[in-house]
Design an enzyme around this catalytic site. Structure first.
Site, PDB file in Angstrom:
ATOM      1  N   SER A   6      57.146  60.521  55.033  1.00 31.44           N
ATOM      2  CA  SER A   6      56.483  60.922  56.279  1.00 31.44           C
ATOM      3  C   SER A   6      55.870  62.322  56.161  1.00 31.44           C
ATOM      4  O   SER A   6      56.576  63.312  55.998  1.00 31.44           O
ATOM      5  CB  SER A   6      57.479  60.908  57.439  1.00 31.44           C
ATOM      6  OG  SER A   6      56.879  61.566  58.536  1.00 31.44           O
ATOM      7  N   HIS A  31      53.558  57.628  55.311  1.00 35.58           N
ATOM      8  CA  HIS A  31      53.829  57.423  56.738  1.00 35.58           C
ATOM      9  C   HIS A  31      53.194  58.573  57.523  1.00 35.58           C
ATOM     10  O   HIS A  31      53.423  59.744  57.249  1.00 35.58           O
ATOM     11  CB  HIS A  31      55.342  57.392  56.952  1.00 35.58           C
ATOM     12  CG  HIS A  31      55.768  56.995  58.323  1.00 35.58           C
ATOM     13  ND1 HIS A  31      55.765  55.680  58.760  1.00 35.58           N
ATOM     14  CD2 HIS A  31      56.203  57.739  59.365  1.00 35.58           C
ATOM     15  CE1 HIS A  31      56.200  55.643  60.006  1.00 35.58           C
ATOM     16  NE2 HIS A  31      56.464  56.880  60.415  1.00 35.58           N
ATOM     17  N   ASP A  33      52.642  60.148  61.166  1.00 34.52           N
ATOM     18  CA  ASP A  33      53.212  60.161  62.514  1.00 34.52           C
ATOM     19  C   ASP A  33      52.276  60.839  63.504  1.00 34.52           C
ATOM     20  O   ASP A  33      52.109  62.055  63.478  1.00 34.52           O
ATOM     21  CB  ASP A  33      54.536  60.942  62.504  1.00 34.52           C
ATOM     22  CG  ASP A  33      55.670  60.152  61.873  1.00 34.52           C
ATOM     23  OD1 ASP A  33      55.886  58.997  62.295  1.00 34.52           O
ATOM     24  OD2 ASP A  33      56.338  60.700  60.982  1.00 34.52           O
ATOM     25  N   MET A  35      51.606  61.868  67.318  1.00 29.40           N
ATOM     26  CA  MET A  35      52.346  62.092  68.567  1.00 29.40           C
ATOM     27  C   MET A  35      51.449  62.756  69.601  1.00 29.40           C
ATOM     28  O   MET A  35      50.688  63.666  69.256  1.00 29.40           O
ATOM     29  CB  MET A  35      53.525  63.029  68.308  1.00 29.40           C
ATOM     30  CG  MET A  35      54.479  62.515  67.253  1.00 29.40           C
ATOM     31  SD  MET A  35      55.774  63.717  66.973  1.00 29.40           S
ATOM     32  CE  MET A  35      56.714  62.881  65.700  1.00 29.40           C
ATOM     33  N   HIS A  64      51.836  55.515  62.251  1.00 29.07           N
ATOM     34  CA  HIS A  64      52.832  55.263  63.308  1.00 29.07           C
ATOM     35  C   HIS A  64      52.380  55.997  64.563  1.00 29.07           C
ATOM     36  O   HIS A  64      52.473  57.215  64.656  1.00 29.07           O
ATOM     37  CB  HIS A  64      54.191  55.781  62.799  1.00 29.07           C
ATOM     38  CG  HIS A  64      55.305  55.656  63.791  1.00 29.07           C
ATOM     39  ND1 HIS A  64      56.510  56.322  63.640  1.00 29.07           N
ATOM     40  CD2 HIS A  64      55.416  54.940  64.945  1.00 29.07           C
ATOM     41  CE1 HIS A  64      57.302  56.027  64.660  1.00 29.07           C
ATOM     42  NE2 HIS A  64      56.661  55.195  65.463  1.00 29.07           N
ATOM     43  N   MET A  66      52.842  57.227  68.063  1.00 25.94           N
ATOM     44  CA  MET A  66      53.793  57.505  69.148  1.00 25.94           C
ATOM     45  C   MET A  66      52.964  58.085  70.282  1.00 25.94           C
ATOM     46  O   MET A  66      53.064  59.263  70.633  1.00 25.94           O
ATOM     47  CB  MET A  66      54.864  58.484  68.653  1.00 25.94           C
ATOM     48  CG  MET A  66      55.859  57.803  67.715  1.00 25.94           C
ATOM     49  SD  MET A  66      56.752  58.975  66.696  1.00 25.94           S
ATOM     50  CE  MET A  66      55.542  59.229  65.416  1.00 25.94           C
ATOM     51  N   MET A 135      63.046  52.153  64.968  1.00 26.67           N
ATOM     52  CA  MET A 135      63.318  53.592  64.995  1.00 26.67           C
ATOM     53  C   MET A 135      64.828  53.805  64.919  1.00 26.67           C
ATOM     54  O   MET A 135      65.583  53.248  65.712  1.00 26.67           O
ATOM     55  CB  MET A 135      62.798  54.221  66.288  1.00 26.67           C
ATOM     56  CG  MET A 135      61.300  54.400  66.369  1.00 26.67           C
ATOM     57  SD  MET A 135      60.527  55.298  65.013  1.00 26.67           S
ATOM     58  CE  MET A 135      61.380  56.871  65.061  1.00 26.67           C
ATOM     59  N   GLY A 140      59.889  61.746  67.886  1.00 27.78           N
ATOM     60  CA  GLY A 140      59.410  63.049  68.344  1.00 27.78           C
ATOM     61  C   GLY A 140      59.532  64.138  67.289  1.00 27.78           C
ATOM     62  O   GLY A 140      58.678  65.008  67.199  1.00 27.78           O
ATOM     63  N   ASP A 170      62.817  53.914  60.308  1.00 27.61           N
ATOM     64  CA  ASP A 170      62.241  55.260  60.374  1.00 27.61           C
ATOM     65  C   ASP A 170      63.166  56.218  61.115  1.00 27.61           C
ATOM     66  O   ASP A 170      63.423  56.046  62.311  1.00 27.61           O
ATOM     67  CB  ASP A 170      60.892  55.158  61.113  1.00 27.61           C
ATOM     68  CG  ASP A 170      60.163  56.488  61.226  1.00 27.61           C
ATOM     69  OD1 ASP A 170      60.582  57.466  60.588  1.00 27.61           O
ATOM     70  OD2 ASP A 170      59.152  56.519  61.973  1.00 27.61           O
ATOM     71  N   GLY A 192      61.176  61.570  55.696  1.00 30.45           N
ATOM     72  CA  GLY A 192      60.357  62.760  55.923  1.00 30.45           C
ATOM     73  C   GLY A 192      61.020  63.996  55.332  1.00 30.45           C
ATOM     74  O   GLY A 192      60.668  64.461  54.244  1.00 30.45           O
TER      75      GLY A 192
HETATM   76  C1  DX5 Z   1      60.050  60.677  64.131  1.00 29.73           C
HETATM   77  C2  DX5 Z   1      59.041  60.151  63.153  1.00 29.73           C
HETATM   78  C3  DX5 Z   1      59.599  59.987  61.787  1.00 29.73           C
HETATM   79  C4  DX5 Z   1      60.047  61.277  61.146  1.00 29.73           C
HETATM   80  C5  DX5 Z   1      61.047  60.970  60.091  1.00 29.73           C
HETATM   81  O1  DX5 Z   1      59.507  60.685  65.392  1.00 29.73           O
HETATM   82  O2  DX5 Z   1      58.541  58.900  63.555  1.00 29.73           O
HETATM   83  O3  DX5 Z   1      58.700  59.307  60.959  1.00 29.73           O
HETATM   84  O4  DX5 Z   1      59.001  61.997  60.577  1.00 29.73           O
HETATM   85  O5  DX5 Z   1      61.583  62.164  59.608  1.00 29.73           O
HETATM   86  P1  DX5 Z   1      63.019  62.222  58.942  1.00 29.73           P
HETATM   87  O6  DX5 Z   1      62.991  61.332  57.750  1.00 29.73           O
HETATM   88  O7  DX5 Z   1      63.174  63.668  58.597  1.00 29.73           O
HETATM   89  O8  DX5 Z   1      64.002  61.747  59.976  1.00 29.73           O
HETATM   90 ZN    ZN Z   2      57.413  57.675  62.090  1.00 25.59          ZN
END
Ligand code: DX5
Ligand code: ZN
Length: 211
Positions: A6, A31, A33, A35, A64, A66, A135, A140, A170, A192
């Site tokens: 990520s 990945h 993300d 947001m 992804h 969000m 998830m 977030g 994830d 991530g």
């Molecule tokens: C959270 C994201 C994840 C996040 C994962 O909202 O959707 O993709 O970046 O990060 P780690 O692996 O550090 O939990």
């Molecule tokens: Zn994600």
């Protein structure tokens, strides 16, 4: 298993360089993300950020979303170079329309559910999407701890969807738990902080070695 590092945890001042390193280290997906500060409390980045990486990377872009009412933006995200676009079942009243739009744009479609959302919420869409994203943290932020209570949902989805279906997990995955997540039924795993908070190449190889 497919590893999808990520980008949220990357050093954005060295994004191009770090994404190249991810690819060279043997990850197949990236990945991404997105947001919006409404569906989740945090704002990350939009399509223009990964658009600039598209012609520099052969990674499969795993976007992804969000964001609330994702149907408003799927076209932008597709045009920016996404390979799969995943949206949240909690974020829209128009999940069918969203899936149709993504497919009409020639991209794969995924549907995601938060830790507190039951599998029943995505059941009506399972035969229409290409992937389910479970998830394992509340979305977030990167760097949160894995919520074990989601484990039965991974098992249930694997039973429902069959062996070849893409099930992505994830949040909070690291070297110590990646094997158990895969054993439960995940075949795409996001990491991530476990990739970007340390030596990227070493971390990716370490994660891949565990499974
Ligand atoms: C959270 C994201 C994840 C996040 C994962 O909202 O959707 O993709 O970046 O990060 P780690 O692996 O550090 O939990
Ligand atoms: Zn994600």
């Amino acid at each position: 298993m497919i590893l999808s590092p990520s980008m949220l945890s990357a050093d954005f001042s060295k994004l191009g360089e770090q994404i190249k390193e991810v690819e060279n280290a043997g990850a197949q997906w990236l990945h991404i993300d997105v947001m919006d500060g409404i569906f989740v409390p945090n704002i990350s980045f939009g399509a223009c950020v990964y658009k600039s990486l598209r012609d520099k990377s052969n990674l499969f872009f795993d976007v992804h979303l969000m964001i609330t009412e994702p149907e408003r933006y799927v076209e932008d995200f597709a045009k920016a170079g996404a390979d799969i676009i995943t949206f949240h079942v909690e974020a829209t009243k128009k999940a069918d329309e969203c899936i149709e739009k993504i497919h009409a744009l020639g991209k794969k479609a995924g549907i995601s559910l938060n830790p507190g959302t039951p599998v029943d919420a995505v059941k009506p869409y399972l035969d229409k999407v290409d992937m389910v994203l479970v998830m394992s943290v509340n979305p977030g932020y990167g760097g949160q701890s894995y919520i074990e209570e989601v484990n039965p949902k991974i098992t249930e989805l694997r039973k429902l969807c069959g062996d070849d279906f893409l099930i992505e997990v994830d949040g909070g995955v690291k070297k110590s738990n990646i094997k158990s997540v895969v054993d439960l039924g995940a075949n795409v795993v996001v990491a991530g902080s476990a990739v970007f908070n340390d030596d990227i190449t070493g971390s990716i190889k370490g994660l891949l070695e565990e499974v």
